[in-house]
Design a protein around this motif. Structure first.
Motif, PDB file in Angstrom:
ATOM      1  N   LEU A  34     -48.504 -30.461  17.463  1.00  0.00           N
ATOM      2  CA  LEU A  34     -48.284 -31.792  16.901  1.00  0.00           C
ATOM      3  C   LEU A  34     -48.370 -31.789  15.371  1.00  0.00           C
ATOM      4  N   LYS A  35     -49.239 -30.941  14.837  1.00  0.00           N
ATOM      5  CA  LYS A  35     -49.306 -30.835  13.375  1.00  0.00           C
ATOM      6  C   LYS A  35     -47.977 -30.336  12.826  1.00  0.00           C
ATOM      7  N   TRP A  36     -47.378 -29.384  13.550  1.00  0.00           N
ATOM      8  CA  TRP A  36     -46.077 -28.848  13.143  1.00  0.00           C
ATOM      9  C   TRP A  36     -44.975 -29.890  13.319  1.00  0.00           C
ATOM     10  N   LEU A  37     -44.971 -30.595  14.449  1.00  0.00           N
ATOM     11  CA  LEU A  37     -43.940 -31.606  14.706  1.00  0.00           C
ATOM     12  C   LEU A  37     -43.936 -32.687  13.632  1.00  0.00           C
ATOM     13  N   TYR A  38     -45.143 -33.156  13.280  1.00  0.00           N
ATOM     14  CA  TYR A  38     -45.269 -34.258  12.322  1.00  0.00           C
ATOM     15  C   TYR A  38     -45.336 -33.779  10.875  1.00  0.00           C
ATOM     16  N   PHE A  39     -45.381 -32.468  10.684  1.00  0.00           N
ATOM     17  CA  PHE A  39     -45.538 -31.882   9.345  1.00  0.00           C
ATOM     18  C   PHE A  39     -46.725 -32.550   8.647  1.00  0.00           C
ATOM     19  N   ALA A  40     -47.836 -32.658   9.403  1.00  0.00           N
ATOM     20  CA  ALA A  40     -49.025 -33.366   8.931  1.00  0.00           C
ATOM     21  C   ALA A  40     -49.925 -32.460   8.106  1.00  0.00           C
ATOM     22  N   GLN A  41     -50.603 -33.044   7.133  1.00  0.00           N
ATOM     23  CA  GLN A  41     -51.513 -32.271   6.300  1.00  0.00           C
ATOM     24  C   GLN A  41     -52.754 -31.828   7.070  1.00  0.00           C
ATOM     25  N   LYS A  42     -53.255 -32.708   7.940  1.00  0.00           N
ATOM     26  CA  LYS A  42     -54.461 -32.407   8.716  1.00  0.00           C
ATOM     27  C   LYS A  42     -54.276 -32.883  10.148  1.00  0.00           C
ATOM     28  N   LEU A 222     -42.146 -36.552  22.804  1.00  0.00           N
ATOM     29  CA  LEU A 222     -42.297 -36.318  21.364  1.00  0.00           C
ATOM     30  C   LEU A 222     -41.261 -35.308  20.867  1.00  0.00           C
ATOM     31  N   LEU A 223     -40.999 -34.280  21.667  1.00  0.00           N
ATOM     32  CA  LEU A 223     -39.995 -33.284  21.282  1.00  0.00           C
ATOM     33  C   LEU A 223     -38.610 -33.923  21.203  1.00  0.00           C
ATOM     34  N   ALA A 224     -38.320 -34.845  22.130  1.00  0.00           N
ATOM     35  CA  ALA A 224     -37.034 -35.545  22.100  1.00  0.00           C
ATOM     36  C   ALA A 224     -36.930 -36.429  20.862  1.00  0.00           C
ATOM     37  N   ALA A 225     -38.042 -37.063  20.473  1.00  0.00           N
ATOM     38  CA  ALA A 225     -38.054 -37.898  19.266  1.00  0.00           C
ATOM     39  C   ALA A 225     -37.831 -37.049  18.021  1.00  0.00           C
ATOM     40  N   ALA A 226     -38.408 -35.852  18.024  1.00  0.00           N
ATOM     41  CA  ALA A 226     -38.197 -34.947  16.893  1.00  0.00           C
ATOM     42  C   ALA A 226     -36.729 -34.544  16.799  1.00  0.00           C
ATOM     43  N   ASP A 227     -36.092 -34.316  17.930  1.00  0.00           N
ATOM     44  CA  ASP A 227     -34.666 -33.942  17.944  1.00  0.00           C
ATOM     45  C   ASP A 227     -33.794 -35.040  17.336  1.00  0.00           C
ATOM     46  N   LEU A 230     -33.545 -34.579  13.536  1.00  0.00           N
ATOM     47  CA  LEU A 230     -33.133 -33.293  12.970  1.00  0.00           C
ATOM     48  C   LEU A 230     -31.970 -33.458  11.996  1.00  0.00           C
ATOM     49  N   GLU A 231     -31.968 -32.634  10.967  1.00  0.00           N
ATOM     50  CA  GLU A 231     -30.855 -32.640  10.021  1.00  0.00           C
ATOM     51  C   GLU A 231     -29.607 -32.060  10.685  1.00  0.00           C
ATOM     52  N   VAL A 232     -28.483 -32.463  10.176  1.00  0.00           N
ATOM     53  CA  VAL A 232     -27.204 -31.955  10.681  1.00  0.00           C
ATOM     54  C   VAL A 232     -26.741 -30.835   9.748  1.00  0.00           C
ATOM     55  N   LEU A 233     -26.582 -29.635  10.302  1.00  0.00           N
ATOM     56  CA  LEU A 233     -26.185 -28.478   9.504  1.00  0.00           C
ATOM     57  C   LEU A 233     -24.672 -28.306   9.521  1.00  0.00           C
ATOM     58  N   ASP A 234     -24.155 -27.823   8.405  1.00  0.00           N
ATOM     59  CA  ASP A 234     -22.718 -27.543   8.376  1.00  0.00           C
ATOM     60  C   ASP A 234     -22.453 -26.172   9.004  1.00  0.00           C
ATOM     61  N   GLU A 235     -21.198 -25.846   9.210  1.00  0.00           N
ATOM     62  CA  GLU A 235     -20.825 -24.611   9.896  1.00  0.00           C
ATOM     63  C   GLU A 235     -21.310 -23.378   9.145  1.00  0.00           C
ATOM     64  N   GLU A 236     -21.279 -23.453   7.840  1.00  0.00           N
ATOM     65  CA  GLU A 236     -21.699 -22.302   7.022  1.00  0.00           C
ATOM     66  C   GLU A 236     -23.189 -22.019   7.232  1.00  0.00           C
ATOM     67  N   ALA A 237     -24.010 -23.088   7.272  1.00  0.00           N
ATOM     68  CA  ALA A 237     -25.446 -22.909   7.470  1.00  0.00           C
ATOM     69  C   ALA A 237     -25.742 -22.373   8.865  1.00  0.00           C
ATOM     70  N   ILE A 238     -25.008 -22.889   9.845  1.00  0.00           N
ATOM     71  CA  ILE A 238     -25.207 -22.427  11.223  1.00  0.00           C
ATOM     72  C   ILE A 238     -24.851 -20.948  11.339  1.00  0.00           C
ATOM     73  N   VAL A 247     -35.859 -34.228   9.349  1.00  0.00           N
ATOM     74  CA  VAL A 247     -35.744 -34.890   8.043  1.00  0.00           C
ATOM     75  C   VAL A 247     -35.981 -36.394   8.162  1.00  0.00           C
ATOM     76  N   ASP A 248     -35.872 -36.911   9.391  1.00  0.00           N
ATOM     77  CA  ASP A 248     -36.141 -38.328   9.639  1.00  0.00           C
ATOM     78  C   ASP A 248     -37.282 -38.416  10.655  1.00  0.00           C
ATOM     79  N   PHE A 249     -38.474 -38.802  10.172  1.00  0.00           N
ATOM     80  CA  PHE A 249     -39.658 -38.836  11.026  1.00  0.00           C
ATOM     81  C   PHE A 249     -39.862 -40.190  11.700  1.00  0.00           C
ATOM     82  N   LYS A 250     -38.979 -41.144  11.451  1.00  0.00           N
ATOM     83  CA  LYS A 250     -39.172 -42.477  12.012  1.00  0.00           C
ATOM     84  C   LYS A 250     -39.295 -42.477  13.535  1.00  0.00           C
ATOM     85  N   PRO A 251     -38.444 -41.758  14.296  1.00  0.00           N
ATOM     86  CA  PRO A 251     -38.604 -41.747  15.761  1.00  0.00           C
ATOM     87  C   PRO A 251     -39.960 -41.204  16.207  1.00  0.00           C
TER      88      PRO A 251
END
Length: 328
Positions: A34-42, A222-227, A230-238, A247-251
């Protein structure tokens, strides 16, 4: 020249996630996830739940970690199944059988003993438990083959009821108990008193402190909310092997419960904006009003729309001991 403090890594996100922990996951692993999912400090949890158990594991993020003791000291409720006829080294299905019997108890025989397990009772925790012995965890010593001697302790069981008996080998119980109570030990001791032995085959925690089953959220949700965030990557990045990050933690943040939810049993002091600013600076404030208490050993203060501090009320003044988001 004074060195600047290292900036904490992660988001300054504060609050509780009441996780419905799946079987097979350790409490420390759940906190890390959960710390990783939320990118939480503590992050930290309020009461270890065995990997073989499922159910409520309250996880505090950020400043909510300061309220963990109030949740850990609260009552806990469990639903658990006991298999009669065998006692194991671990008092659950993980360890080998050390005692067995062909005897099976009747429901009447079990119910006749239940009053002995309600109220303040003396209990020896399981050898495979998180109890510390000379600085070492009991389960570590037991796994290394050492003989573990754990002193009996007094615990409180507020309720112990039979809720189902699907067959002669199995009885399902619900228990509500205080801090430090082991339901595995209840199963073991009941089995011994009944003369048939017993061990826990399924264990689920349904409440902790002020949190109820309605507050729980499954990890998959929670994993579905994290999905969703997620940022959308372009073909070059993929093509380069990049992995999308949240990148959007609201969900995800919609599942966060306010830190003060853990303090439901404490007196709440509602501060004006001016008082809140004083308390955030570590200063006491005089409480006014006909119903304002003169003394209260433990209280919390809210203001600016959030939890401000933990403290005490002495001589009609709220005195902060731990400040949230201010100095200290």
């Amino acid at each position: 020249m004074a060195r600047r403090g290292k900036k904490p890594k992660g988001r300054p996100v504060n609050g509780w996630i009441v996780l419905d922990k799946p079987k097979g996951m350790g409490s420390t692993d759940a906190v890390g996830k959960l710390k990783w999912l939320y990118f939480a400090q503590k992050a930290g949890h309020a009461g270890t739940l065995d990997p073989l158990a499922s159910g409520m594991l309250p996880i505090a993020l950020g400043d909510a970690t300061k309220t963990v003791p109030f949740v850990m000291d609260g009552r806990k409720a469990y639903r658990f199944s006991v298999r009669w006829g065998a006692e194991t080294t671990t008092d659950d299905t993980e360890g080998p059988v050390v005692k067995s019997s062909d005897e099976r108890p009747t429901r009447d025989a079990i119910e006749a003993l239940l009053p002995n397990y309600v109220g303040e009772i003396t209990q020896v925790p399981p050898a495979f438990s998180a109890i510390k012995i000379a600085g070492e965890r009991a389960y570590d010593l037991a796994r290394e083959g050492e003989t573990v001697e754990i002193a009996a302790r007094t615990v409180e069981v507020l309720r112990l009821d039979i809720v189902d008996q699907p067959d002669a080998d199995t009885t399902v119980f619900e228990a509500e108990c205080g801090k430090g109570t082991y339901v595995r030990a209840i199963a073991r001791d009941l089995g011994r008193d009944l003369g048939c032995y017993g061990h826990v085959t399924d264990l689920r925690r349904t409440s902790v402190g002020a949190f109820s089953e309605d507050d729980m959220v499954p990890l998959d949700e929670l994993l579905a909310a994290a999905d969703e965030g997620l940022e959308v990557l372009d073909e070059e990045a993929i093509a380069a092997g990049a992995k999308p990050r949240v990148v959007d933690f609201k969900p995800l943040d919609e599942y966060i419960i306010a830190p003060e939810a853990a303090l439901a049993d404490l007196y709440e002091v509602m501060l004006t904006d001016e008082q809140a600013s004083r308390v955030l600076a570590g200063n006491p404030v005089i409480l006014r009003g006909r119903d304002a208490p003169v003394f209260c050993e433990e209280a919390f203060a809210t203001g600016h729309g959030r939890l401000i501090a933990l403290g005490a009320i002495e001589e009609g003044a709220f005195k902060p001991k731990r400040v949230f988001g201010g100095k200290g």
